[in-house]
Design an enzyme around this catalytic site. Structure first.
Site, PDB file in Angstrom:
ATOM      1  N   TYR A 143       0.823  -1.216   0.000  1.00 58.10           N
ATOM      2  CA  TYR A 143       0.000   0.000   0.000  1.00 58.10           C
ATOM      3  C   TYR A 143       0.856   1.265   0.000  1.00 58.10           C
ATOM      4  O   TYR A 143       0.402   2.316  -0.443  1.00 58.10           O
ATOM      5  CB  TYR A 143      -0.914   0.037   1.231  1.00 58.10           C
ATOM      6  CG  TYR A 143      -2.261  -0.622   1.031  1.00 58.10           C
ATOM      7  CD1 TYR A 143      -2.354  -1.951   0.649  1.00 58.10           C
ATOM      8  CD2 TYR A 143      -3.438   0.085   1.240  1.00 58.10           C
ATOM      9  CE1 TYR A 143      -3.570  -2.556   0.479  1.00 58.10           C
ATOM     10  CE2 TYR A 143      -4.668  -0.516   1.082  1.00 58.10           C
ATOM     11  CZ  TYR A 143      -4.738  -1.834   0.699  1.00 58.10           C
ATOM     12  OH  TYR A 143      -5.957  -2.423   0.539  1.00 58.10           O
ATOM     13  N   LYS A 199       3.045 -15.223   1.710  1.00 60.71           N
ATOM     14  CA  LYS A 199       3.375 -16.068   0.561  1.00 60.71           C
ATOM     15  C   LYS A 199       4.891 -16.277   0.547  1.00 60.71           C
ATOM     16  O   LYS A 199       5.602 -15.830  -0.369  1.00 60.71           O
ATOM     17  CB  LYS A 199       2.900 -15.406  -0.735  1.00 60.71           C
ATOM     18  CG  LYS A 199       1.393 -15.500  -0.953  1.00 60.71           C
ATOM     19  CD  LYS A 199       0.929 -16.870  -1.422  1.00 60.71           C
ATOM     20  CE  LYS A 199       1.326 -17.115  -2.872  1.00 60.71           C
ATOM     21  NZ  LYS A 199       0.942 -18.500  -3.305  1.00 60.71           N
ATOM     22  N   ASP A 232      -2.950 -17.982   0.180  1.00 60.94           N
ATOM     23  CA  ASP A 232      -3.962 -18.554  -0.724  1.00 60.94           C
ATOM     24  C   ASP A 232      -4.651 -19.742  -0.062  1.00 60.94           C
ATOM     25  O   ASP A 232      -5.870 -19.888  -0.102  1.00 60.94           O
ATOM     26  CB  ASP A 232      -3.353 -18.934  -2.088  1.00 60.94           C
ATOM     27  CG  ASP A 232      -2.140 -19.839  -1.985  1.00 60.94           C
ATOM     28  OD1 ASP A 232      -1.541 -19.938  -0.890  1.00 60.94           O
ATOM     29  OD2 ASP A 232      -1.771 -20.455  -3.008  1.00 60.94           O
ATOM     30  N   ASP A 256      -6.441  -7.085   3.699  1.00 58.08           N
ATOM     31  CA  ASP A 256      -7.566  -6.415   3.048  1.00 58.08           C
ATOM     32  C   ASP A 256      -8.493  -7.456   2.435  1.00 58.08           C
ATOM     33  O   ASP A 256      -9.716  -7.428   2.622  1.00 58.08           O
ATOM     34  CB  ASP A 256      -7.031  -5.462   1.968  1.00 58.08           C
ATOM     35  CG  ASP A 256      -8.147  -4.711   1.257  1.00 58.08           C
ATOM     36  OD1 ASP A 256      -9.075  -4.231   1.942  1.00 58.08           O
ATOM     37  OD2 ASP A 256      -8.086  -4.615   0.012  1.00 58.08           O
ATOM     38  N   ASP A 260     -12.311  -9.209   4.017  1.00 55.33           N
ATOM     39  CA  ASP A 260     -13.599  -9.155   3.314  1.00 55.33           C
ATOM     40  C   ASP A 260     -14.222 -10.547   3.245  1.00 55.33           C
ATOM     41  O   ASP A 260     -15.431 -10.712   3.430  1.00 55.33           O
ATOM     42  CB  ASP A 260     -13.432  -8.605   1.891  1.00 55.33           C
ATOM     43  CG  ASP A 260     -13.757  -7.109   1.809  1.00 55.33           C
ATOM     44  OD1 ASP A 260     -13.568  -6.412   2.828  1.00 55.33           O
ATOM     45  OD2 ASP A 260     -14.183  -6.639   0.736  1.00 55.33           O
TER      46      ASP A 260
HETATM   47  C1  IPM Z   1     -10.478  -1.334   3.705  1.00 51.94           C
HETATM   48  C2  IPM Z   1     -10.724  -0.647   2.392  1.00 51.94           C
HETATM   49  C3  IPM Z   1      -9.584   0.318   2.140  1.00 51.94           C
HETATM   50  C4  IPM Z   1      -8.318  -0.503   1.968  1.00 51.94           C
HETATM   51  C5  IPM Z   1      -9.797   1.265   0.970  1.00 51.94           C
HETATM   52  C6  IPM Z   1     -11.077   2.053   1.100  1.00 51.94           C
HETATM   53  C7  IPM Z   1      -8.619   2.200   0.801  1.00 51.94           C
HETATM   54  O1  IPM Z   1     -10.893  -1.583   1.391  1.00 51.94           O
HETATM   55  O2  IPM Z   1     -10.348  -0.642   4.736  1.00 51.94           O
HETATM   56  O3  IPM Z   1     -10.438  -2.574   3.724  1.00 51.94           O
HETATM   57  O4  IPM Z   1      -8.013  -1.001   0.875  1.00 51.94           O
HETATM   58  O5  IPM Z   1      -7.598  -0.641   2.962  1.00 51.94           O
HETATM   59 MG    MG Z   2     -10.964  -3.613   2.081  1.00 56.83          MG
END
Ligand code: IPM
Ligand code: MG
Length: 375
Positions: A143, A199, A232, A256, A260
């Site tokens: 990032y 990884k 993975d 990240d 999710d």
């Molecule tokens: C998160 C989001 C952020 C990230 C974005 C909005 C920059 O997806 O907090 O998971 O990628 O970290």
């Molecule tokens: Mg995210």
């Protein structure tokens, strides 16, 4: 320690302001009923800040964020800002806060409330009782690594299109060790297990990650059970048998993605809170920012349909990690659980076949009413 805390609220974009209005009701309740007094300030971030100041986070707002006990953020981004220059995109505001406050440990719990186990895309028996905590490194890795950018690739005649895009995955041992310590500390208060994901089979930064996490374990936390997994495989195990995990520690990008996936196990992204913590300030509390994992949800913004629970549970995390009010955090989480058990649902938590969903504001009112009953 005084019971007066300073809080900076940054509602941001999309559904951010709507869900934050419900958090304000909860904050008021804790002030009135539990003697927790907050000096609440509000400011702009993301597209809202861009509209007002031409930047997704002004220097003045950044300075305020640095000076308060905790920051509470709604969400940033939206289609209106998709074509902005990269440097002023709404997301840059959030990334600047994370980086300049040095919030290196991002805690993303994925808990499946019993009342919602049937909403998961996985079978009830796979997700019932699920309680995992992803600790994502938040201030380094790909990032932020240099070099980065989009350049012309003039010396390479074979490159059709003539450009190259570059990002760099870079971690220092110190960056890995400090987030590993956060994970081990948290594991000790839970089931005492950490699984580290990288990884190492293809990335040198992954080899360093694995070695440093192991080093912290062997030298400082030998009592915690540590395992390593390729990311993975980790993604696959998360949907195969998520209950095998307690704490997962991983880098910024893998965190990240994996968070999710873990969030969706619980039924809705609208439920998941997060805490981003840095080093202790002079008052002993960590630098901290709390935000729901969901985004700005432009498709439903302004309609009063959004689920405020993720944002409200983010405030519960603030009670726990910034204000040392574990009992109050438990109380708020139990209030949310009760409302769900009573069958109250926002649209994201409705079965396809029926029932009437409540709106954002009604959900907030139900949670405050449950606080009245339980508190
Ligand atoms: C998160 C989001 C952020 C990230 C974005 C909005 C920059 O997806 O907090 O998971 O990628 O970290
Ligand atoms: Mg995210």
């Amino acid at each position: 320690m005084s019971d007066r805390f300073s809080l900076l609220i940054l509602p941001g974009d999309g559904i951010g302001p709507e869900v934050m209005a419900e958090v304000r009701k909860v904050i008021a309740w804790f002030g009135k009923r539990r003697g927790l007094l907050f000096d609440v300030d509000e400011d702009l971030v993301g597209g809202a800040a861009y509209d007002a100041h031409g930047t997704p986070l002004s220097d003045a707002t950044m300075a305020r964020a640095q000076s308060v006990d905790a920051v509470l953020l709604g969400a940033v981004g939206g289609p209106a800002y998709d074509n902005l220059d990269f440097a002023v995109k709404p997301e840059r505001g959030l990334l600047r806060l994370r980086k300049e406050m040095d919030l290196y440990a991002n805690l993303r719990p994925a808990q499946c409330f019993d009342a919602l186990a049937d909403f998961s895309s996985l079978k009830r028996e796979v997700v019932a009782g699920l309680d995992i905590l992803i600790v994502r490194e938040l201030t380094s890795g790909i990032y932020f690594g240099e070099p980065r950018g989009i350049h012309s690739d003039d010396n390479n005649p074979d490159n059709e299109g003539g450009r190259v895009g570059i990002n760099t995955q870079r971690y220092t041992s110190g960056e890995i060790r400090r987030v590993a310590r956060s994970a081990f500390e948290l594991a000790r208060k839970r089931k005492n297990r950490v699984c580290s994901m990288e990884k190492a089979n293809v990335m040198e930064s992954g080899i360093l990650w694995r070695e440093e996490v192991q080093w912290v374990h062997d030298n400082e936390y030998p009592d915690v059970e540590l395992s390593h997994m390729y990311a993975d495989n980790g993604a696959m195990q998360l949907v195969r048998r998520p209950s095998q995990f307690d704490v997962i520690v991983t880098d910024n990008l893998f965190g990240d993605i994996l968070s999710d996936a873990a969030a969706m196990l619980t039924g809705s992204l609208g439920m998941l809170p997060s805490a981003s913590l840095g080093a202790p300030m002079a008052n002993g509390r960590p630098k901290a920012l709390y935000e729901p994992v969901h985004g700005s949800a432009p498709d439903i913004a302004g309609q009063g349909r959004a689920n405020p629970i993720a944002c409200i549970l983010s405030f519960a995390m603030a009670l726990r990690y910034s204000f040392d009010r574990g009992e109050d955090a438990d109380l708020l989480e139990r209030a949310v659980e009760k409302v769900l058990a009573d069958g109250v649902r926002t649209a994201d938590l409705m079965a396809a076949d029926g029932g009437t969903p409540v709106g954002t504001s009604e959900m907030g009112d139900h949670i405050v009413a449950a606080l009245d009953q339980l508190g």
